[in-house]
Design a protein around this motif. Sequence first.
Motif, PDB file in Angstrom:
ATOM      1  N   GLN A 126       0.843  -1.193   0.000  1.00  0.00           N
ATOM      2  CA  GLN A 126       0.000   0.000   0.000  1.00  0.00           C
ATOM      3  C   GLN A 126       0.882   1.247   0.000  1.00  0.00           C
ATOM      4  N   VAL A 127       0.398   2.312  -0.619  1.00  0.00           N
ATOM      5  CA  VAL A 127       1.106   3.582  -0.605  1.00  0.00           C
ATOM      6  C   VAL A 127       1.414   3.995   0.835  1.00  0.00           C
ATOM      7  N   ASN A 128       2.646   4.455   1.074  1.00  0.00           N
ATOM      8  CA  ASN A 128       3.030   4.825   2.440  1.00  0.00           C
ATOM      9  C   ASN A 128       4.013   5.993   2.461  1.00  0.00           C
ATOM     10  N   THR A 129       3.897   6.880   1.479  1.00  0.00           N
ATOM     11  CA  THR A 129       4.804   8.030   1.399  1.00  0.00           C
ATOM     12  C   THR A 129       4.730   8.876   2.658  1.00  0.00           C
ATOM     13  N   ARG A 130       3.502   9.153   3.127  1.00  0.00           N
ATOM     14  CA  ARG A 130       3.314   9.929   4.356  1.00  0.00           C
ATOM     15  C   ARG A 130       3.416   9.057   5.596  1.00  0.00           C
ATOM     16  N   ASP A 131       2.732   7.914   5.569  1.00  0.00           N
ATOM     17  CA  ASP A 131       2.638   7.094   6.777  1.00  0.00           C
ATOM     18  C   ASP A 131       3.992   6.576   7.232  1.00  0.00           C
ATOM     19  N   ALA A 132       4.913   6.333   6.299  1.00  0.00           N
ATOM     20  CA  ALA A 132       6.240   5.844   6.673  1.00  0.00           C
ATOM     21  C   ALA A 132       7.057   6.890   7.423  1.00  0.00           C
ATOM     22  N   ARG A 133       6.625   8.144   7.403  1.00  0.00           N
ATOM     23  CA  ARG A 133       7.371   9.225   8.050  1.00  0.00           C
ATOM     24  C   ARG A 133       6.758   9.655   9.376  1.00  0.00           C
ATOM     25  N   ILE A 134       5.670   9.024   9.782  1.00  0.00           N
ATOM     26  CA  ILE A 134       4.938   9.500  10.956  1.00  0.00           C
ATOM     27  C   ILE A 134       5.760   9.370  12.238  1.00  0.00           C
ATOM     28  N   ALA A 135       6.407   8.249  12.445  1.00  0.00           N
ATOM     29  CA  ALA A 135       7.179   8.058  13.685  1.00  0.00           C
ATOM     30  C   ALA A 135       8.248   9.135  13.822  1.00  0.00           C
ATOM     31  N   GLU A 136       8.955   9.422  12.741  1.00  0.00           N
ATOM     32  CA  GLU A 136       9.980  10.465  12.779  1.00  0.00           C
ATOM     33  C   GLU A 136       9.357  11.825  13.076  1.00  0.00           C
ATOM     34  N   ALA A 137       8.201  12.107  12.464  1.00  0.00           N
ATOM     35  CA  ALA A 137       7.554  13.410  12.659  1.00  0.00           C
ATOM     36  C   ALA A 137       7.086  13.594  14.100  1.00  0.00           C
ATOM     37  N   VAL A 138       6.542  12.542  14.695  1.00  0.00           N
ATOM     38  CA  VAL A 138       6.095  12.635  16.087  1.00  0.00           C
ATOM     39  C   VAL A 138       7.297  12.800  17.018  1.00  0.00           C
ATOM     40  N   ALA A 139       8.375  12.072  16.749  1.00  0.00           N
ATOM     41  CA  ALA A 139       9.578  12.214  17.563  1.00  0.00           C
ATOM     42  C   ALA A 139      10.098  13.649  17.518  1.00  0.00           C
ATOM     43  N   ALA A 140      10.093  14.243  16.320  1.00  0.00           N
ATOM     44  CA  ALA A 140      10.558  15.622  16.183  1.00  0.00           C
ATOM     45  C   ALA A 140       9.634  16.590  16.915  1.00  0.00           C
ATOM     46  N   ARG A 141       8.323  16.383  16.783  1.00  0.00           N
ATOM     47  CA  ARG A 141       7.346  17.266  17.435  1.00  0.00           C
ATOM     48  C   ARG A 141       7.498  17.224  18.954  1.00  0.00           C
ATOM     49  N   LEU A 142       7.749  16.045  19.502  1.00  0.00           N
ATOM     50  CA  LEU A 142       7.877  15.875  20.951  1.00  0.00           C
ATOM     51  C   LEU A 142       9.313  16.016  21.444  1.00  0.00           C
ATOM     52  N   ASP A 143      10.256  16.185  20.512  1.00  0.00           N
ATOM     53  CA  ASP A 143      11.672  16.274  20.853  1.00  0.00           C
ATOM     54  C   ASP A 143      12.114  15.051  21.654  1.00  0.00           C
ATOM     55  N   LEU A 144      11.760  13.872  21.123  1.00  0.00           N
ATOM     56  CA  LEU A 144      12.125  12.604  21.749  1.00  0.00           C
ATOM     57  C   LEU A 144      13.172  11.883  20.914  1.00  0.00           C
ATOM     58  N   PRO A 145      14.051  11.116  21.544  1.00  0.00           N
ATOM     59  CA  PRO A 145      15.011  10.316  20.779  1.00  0.00           C
ATOM     60  C   PRO A 145      14.286   9.312  19.883  1.00  0.00           C
ATOM     61  N   LEU A 146      14.778   9.139  18.674  1.00  0.00           N
ATOM     62  CA  LEU A 146      14.273   8.123  17.753  1.00  0.00           C
ATOM     63  C   LEU A 146      15.316   7.011  17.719  1.00  0.00           C
ATOM     64  N   LEU A 147      14.988   5.889  18.351  1.00  0.00           N
ATOM     65  CA  LEU A 147      15.944   4.797  18.524  1.00  0.00           C
ATOM     66  C   LEU A 147      15.840   3.829  17.348  1.00  0.00           C
ATOM     67  N   PRO A 148      16.905   3.659  16.568  1.00  0.00           N
ATOM     68  CA  PRO A 148      16.823   2.840  15.354  1.00  0.00           C
ATOM     69  C   PRO A 148      16.778   1.344  15.654  1.00  0.00           C
TER      70      PRO A 148
END
Length: 342
Positions: A126-148
Motif C-alpha cells: 500500500q502507498v506509504n509516502t506519508r505514513d512511513a514518516r509518521i514516527a519520525e515526525a512525532v519524535a521531532a514534534r515531541l523532541d524525543l530520541p528516535l531509537l533505530p
Amino acid sequence: MTLAASLPTSVLAGDGFYLPPEESPHQRTFMQWPVSRKVHPDPVFLDMTQDAIARIANAISEFEPVTMLAAKSDHARARKMLSAKVELWDIPTEDLWCRDAGPIFVTNGKQLAIRHIQFNGWGEKQVNTRDARIAEAVAARLDLPLLPTPLKGEAGGVEQDGHGLLAAHESSWVNDNRNPAMSRDQIEAALLDAYGADRMIWSEGVWGEDITDYHIDSLARFTGPGRVLINLPAEPDKSDPFHMAALDTHDALEAAGLDVDVIYEPDRRRVKSADFVASYANYYVCNGGVVAAQFGDKQADAEAVAALKRHYPGREIITLNVDPLGELGGGIHCATQQMPAI
C-alpha cells in the motif's frame, strides 16, 4: 517507585528502554486520520471510515487525551467529526492504522523515546509516502530520541505483555516483503531488543492471504503476566488457513505455559463477507476503560464484554460498531497507539 524499578531486571534489555503493558497508565493516545483516495477510492466508504475513526477517538477522549494526526488541510473536515477533547496535529497521513505506522513509545523509567521499526506499507502492498514518516515526525514534534532498529514491520504484528514476553506470527516478520536479509533468530533478537523483552513465542501464521500477513493482535492479546485472551472460530474450518493458524497459535501459547482464555468469533454478525475481520481481541485498553468492537451478534457480543470484564476488572467497557474497519481488515487496536506515562 519508577516503572522500571517495578519490573523484573530481565525486562530491561539492550539500551534499557522497554514498552510498558498497554494497561499501564497513558499520557495520551495517538490516532491517524484516513484521507488517501489511492487507499480509499470510494468516497462514501471513506466517509464511513472517517466516521468510525472519529467515534473511536471520541470514546477514548472520555478516558484520556487523544491526538489525531492529519495534514493541516484535512483538519477542518476532521474537526467537524471529532470531540473538542481530541487534539489535531499537523502531521500528514494517508491511512488510519496508527498501531502500524505510528510511533512506538518506550521508556527507561525516566524518559520516553520512540523505537523506530520502519513501516513500509506491510511489505509495499500500500502507498506509504506519508505514513512511513509518521514516527519520525512525532519524535521531532515531541523532541524525543528516535531509537533505530534494523526491522521493517508493524507493532500490530507483535503482541507484548510489558513483562518480558513477546508473541508473533512468523508470516508478519520472517517475510521477504519486510526483512529479506534476516533469519528468524536475527528478527527475534531485534524484536526482543526493541521491546526490552527476553522471551518470544512464535507460530507460523499465514503468508500472503491478507495485507498484514496475519497480524497477531487480531487473534490473541496479553492481558497481564502469563495471561492471554484469544478469539477463535467456534467451528474451525480445516480448509481455512486462518482457522488452522489460529489453532496453532493457541496451542503454542498453551505449550508455553500461559493461561489462555478463549472467546469465540460472532456467528450472526452484520457483515457477512468472508474476509471481514470480526475480532473481539482487537480492543484498546486506555486509562480506566476498554474500547472494543461489537458485531451485532447479541450473545457473542455479550460474552466478549464479560471476558473483557474478567480480564480488566474495574474498567468501563465501551463497545462500538466499527464495521468499516473490519471490512478493511482491522479493528480498534489497529487504529490506536498509546503514549505511556512515566
